[in-house]
Design a protein around this motif. Structure first.
Motif: not given
Lengths: 141, 141
Positions: A113, A116-119, B89, B98, B127-132
């Motif tokens: 993660v 890939k630049g995600f949080a 993701i 992604e 994977l649950y995340a916050h992208c940028s």
DNA sequence: TGTTAAATGCGAATTCTTCTCGTTTGTACA
DNA sequence: TGTACAAACGAGAAGAATTCGCATTTAACA
């Protein structure tokens, strides 16, 4: 005692809530759907409505008492949240659920993660498999 | 050409099917729900019914043309199946998806399942995340 | 023990998806 | 190229899971 946890969650201690918590405690081998909980309650005198079951489970989820999972099959299933994250192996035949946690996988996830630049917020890992318990085959969930 | 793949799947080559396949090809950054597909089709003359969208997507799934995923949010989403397994993701803010595949994780999964005495059939790792991405924040799907 | 806000049960409403059925349309084959 | 027939379609009804609305009940705390 159940009372305490419910009270700590800022909820009134009512019969439906006590019963539902009790049921979840009794069924750790197989996560229960709202429908499952409802039917089990009917089978043991308590007269709880289906809407209440959904409401209570959702409240318990917000309070951190239970976790909701979306396994295959369209309906959510619930399990007691005893703190500590874990992933699941679900038997496609009988619905038996096994928990596991693997640090190698956890670590890789964080790495991926980040790359890939995600949080990363959370994740869901479900391994669908066939178990080998005596009472399993064809007992389609 | 789209025609071929549809034909190879043993399905008649119809306008709805061609259009839907086309749409899936055009949207690889974000998996589409049946509703999404339906709305996109309305927005481009083709008059396809929602029932047909569901039907076609399900047929495509059986034929191995698309994959269905149950991300959070209650509704299934679909993506073209270009062969080869991968995990996801998902951005919790904008729905951006992604793909990734990690051999370390894949291998660990097989090991874990075997250790527990199960036979792995398939798995779902999200994977649950916050992208940028610039256009992301708050564009709640 | 009485008051009050919270919780409940019931049925109606929503949401996502599938089914039914009368009509339309590819496809194979003449 | 026309025709016959199964396959596919669209629209709306039906179904499954979940949530909502509201009148009634109940736990909590004075």
């Amino acid at each position: 005692m159940d009372d305490l946890e419910i009270r700590k969650a800022g909820l009134k201690v009512t019969l439906p809530r006590i019963k539902i918590l009790e049921l979840l405690r009794e069924h750790t081998d197989r996560h229960l759907s709202a429908e499952d909980v409802y039917k089990l309650l009917i089978g043991c005198e308590s007269d709880v409505g289906l809407a209440t079951v959904y409401r209570v489970l959702t409240q318990f989820e917000s309070a951190g008492l239970v976790k909701r999972h979306n396994f295959e099959g369209g309906q959510s299933v619930f399990e007691l949240d005893r703190g500590g994250h874990h992933d699941h192996i679900v038997c496609l035949d009988c619905g038996h659920v096994e928990e596991f946690i693997d640090e190698v996988i956890e670590k890789r996830q964080r790495t991926i993660v980040k790359e890939k630049g995600f949080a990363l917020e959370k994740h869901a890992l479900i391994l669908y498999a066939h178990c080998s318990r005596g009472n399993c085959p064809n007992r389609n969930r």
